[in-house]
Write an enzyme that holds these catalytic residues in place. Structure first.
Site, mmCIF file in Angstrom:
data_model
loop_
_atom_site.group_PDB
_atom_site.id
_atom_site.type_symbol
_atom_site.label_atom_id
_atom_site.label_comp_id
_atom_site.label_asym_id
_atom_site.label_seq_id
_atom_site.Cartn_x
_atom_site.Cartn_y
_atom_site.Cartn_z
ATOM 1 N N LYS A 9 0.839 -1.208 0.000
ATOM 2 C CA LYS A 9 0.000 0.000 0.000
ATOM 3 C C LYS A 9 0.872 1.256 0.000
ATOM 4 O O LYS A 9 0.558 2.247 -0.666
ATOM 5 C CB LYS A 9 -0.944 0.007 1.218
ATOM 6 C CG LYS A 9 -2.066 -1.001 1.108
ATOM 7 C CD LYS A 9 -3.188 -0.486 0.219
ATOM 8 C CE LYS A 9 -4.046 -1.558 -0.417
ATOM 9 N NZ LYS A 9 -4.741 -2.447 0.505
ATOM 10 N N LYS A 24 -5.892 -15.781 -11.845
ATOM 11 C CA LYS A 24 -7.169 -16.104 -11.228
ATOM 12 C C LYS A 24 -8.196 -15.029 -11.552
ATOM 13 O O LYS A 24 -7.837 -13.883 -11.778
ATOM 14 C CB LYS A 24 -7.016 -16.103 -9.697
ATOM 15 C CG LYS A 24 -6.233 -17.243 -9.142
ATOM 16 C CD LYS A 24 -6.497 -17.394 -7.647
ATOM 17 C CE LYS A 24 -6.200 -16.143 -6.840
ATOM 18 N NZ LYS A 24 -6.453 -16.283 -5.413
ATOM 19 N N LYS A 82 -7.934 -11.971 -9.353
ATOM 20 C CA LYS A 82 -6.821 -11.047 -9.530
ATOM 21 C C LYS A 82 -6.972 -10.227 -10.809
ATOM 22 O O LYS A 82 -6.210 -9.318 -11.082
ATOM 23 C CB LYS A 82 -5.497 -11.823 -9.603
ATOM 24 C CG LYS A 82 -5.069 -12.401 -8.287
ATOM 25 C CD LYS A 82 -4.343 -11.373 -7.428
ATOM 26 C CE LYS A 82 -4.376 -11.708 -5.950
ATOM 27 N NZ LYS A 82 -3.763 -12.987 -5.645
#
Ligand code: TRP
Length: 336
Positions: A115, A198, A201
């Site tokens: 982040k 996936k 994602k």
């Protein structure tokens, strides 16, 4: 809530639309657990505030998520389904646990470091202490099992550390150490439709099937899925784009349909257009009832409010007991 059953807690992120990867990765696990465990499932609305979402969107997001989870089969009669922000005991435990969480260990958490890299302009303390809030979510019910994916393993390890630190400091086994849990043997990987990674994602909306996609959009997305010119020789290994289509088919189609296409692949008579048509129809048959039910539920705001209220009541009953014990151990028990 029923006693004698093991306690399970899980938080549902309140941002983003639910997709097929969420359904098979998380929701289906929840639905199976609701029969055998004492489940607390909540919308993690406080967690979502780290990125300062538009206040106008919050209620809609929370209601949509509730509706989609209930439409998928989560039964509010069987589980406590609530909003995190309706349980002030979580905030109180978060404060208490913050005294046992070290700046250094929080700064080392990979999700925090990501982040910091991605949003350097908003590295707030809520982001730093995200794992403490998550620990409070879990420990407030003294849960031992937490259905989460691999990406949450580090957070759970911190929850175990905080539990242990509290117990050691105050000399009582108040908090059990929670572990990640799912019905592992049945975990299906839901691949994205563009042949890479996936579905969860995926950043490509056309490669992700959402539980609120229209029939038309589902068909369009499936028909656009990547294929190739077919197996070059008998027994040719299956490229990922094709094995992904089979995986998707296995999750929603009848077993004989899957077997037929597998056989066709093996003897090189497969027609991917036909396979995708079948997959598209089976996907529509799977998603449409969930979408329609979720839409109807979203119209029924009084019902959703009642669910939230009942859920909060169940969650607070459990949380209040934990906080009472925690306060007493710390010495905040002036009237006893
Ligand atoms: N961090 C989890 C996620 O990103 C959501 C979450 C918040 C959670 N609190 C939790 C999951 C408590 C399990 C238990 O998916």
């Amino acid at each position: 809530m029923a006693t004698g059953k093991e306690i399970v807690v899980s938080g549902i992120r309140s941002t983003g639309f639910l997709h097929l990867g969420n359904y098979f990765g998380a929701i289906r696990n929840y639905i199976r657990m609701q029969e055998d465990y004492n489940c607390y499932f909540f919308v993690a609305d406080w967690h979502s505030l780290t990125t300062h979402p538009d206040p106008k969107d919050l209620r809609g997001n929370v209601f949509r998520l509730l509706a989609e989870n209930i439409a998928s089969g989560l039964d509010p009669e069987k589980v406590a389904l609530y909003a995190q922000s309706d349980v002030p005991e979580i905030a109180e435990l978060y404060l208490l646990l913050n005294m046992l969480a070290y700046k250094g260990e929080l700064e080392k958490v990979p999700t925090f470091k990501d982040k910091v890299r991605l949003q350097p302009q908003n590295v707030n303390a809520g982001l730093l202490t995200y794992p403490v809030l998550m620990s409070a979510d879990i420990l407030v019910h003294r849960a031992i099992k937490v259905p989460v994916g691999k990406d949450q393993e580090q957070h759970l390890e911190m929850a175990r550390n905080f539990a242990q630190r509290f117990n050691t400091r105050y000399g009582e086994e108040l908090f059990p150490e929670p572990i990640a849990f799912n019905f592992g043997d049945n975990l299906v990987r839901i691949p994205s439709l563009d042949g890479t990674g996936k579905m969860s994602k995926s950043e490509n909306e056309m490669a992700t099937l959402y539980l609120n996609d229209t029939d038309e959009l589902i068909r369009k997305k499936v028909m656009k899925a990547k294929t190739d010119s077919g197996p070059a020789e008998p027994g040719a290994p299956m490229p990922e784009t094709i094995s992904n289509l089979f995986l998707l088919m296995q999750s929603v189609s009848a077993p004989d349909a899957v077997d037929n296409f597998r056989l066709a692949y093996e003897n090189q008579s497969i027609r991917y257009g036909d396979m995708k048509k079948q997959l598209a129809e089976d996907m529509v048959a799977f998603i449409a009832p969930i979408r329609e039910k979720a839409q109807a539920l979203q119209q029924d705001v009084p019902y959703l409010r009642r669910i939230l209220k009942d859920g909060a009541e169940k969650a607070r009953a459990s949380a209040a007991q934990t906080l009472q014990a925690a306060r007493a151990l710390i010495g905040i028990n002036y009237y006893q």
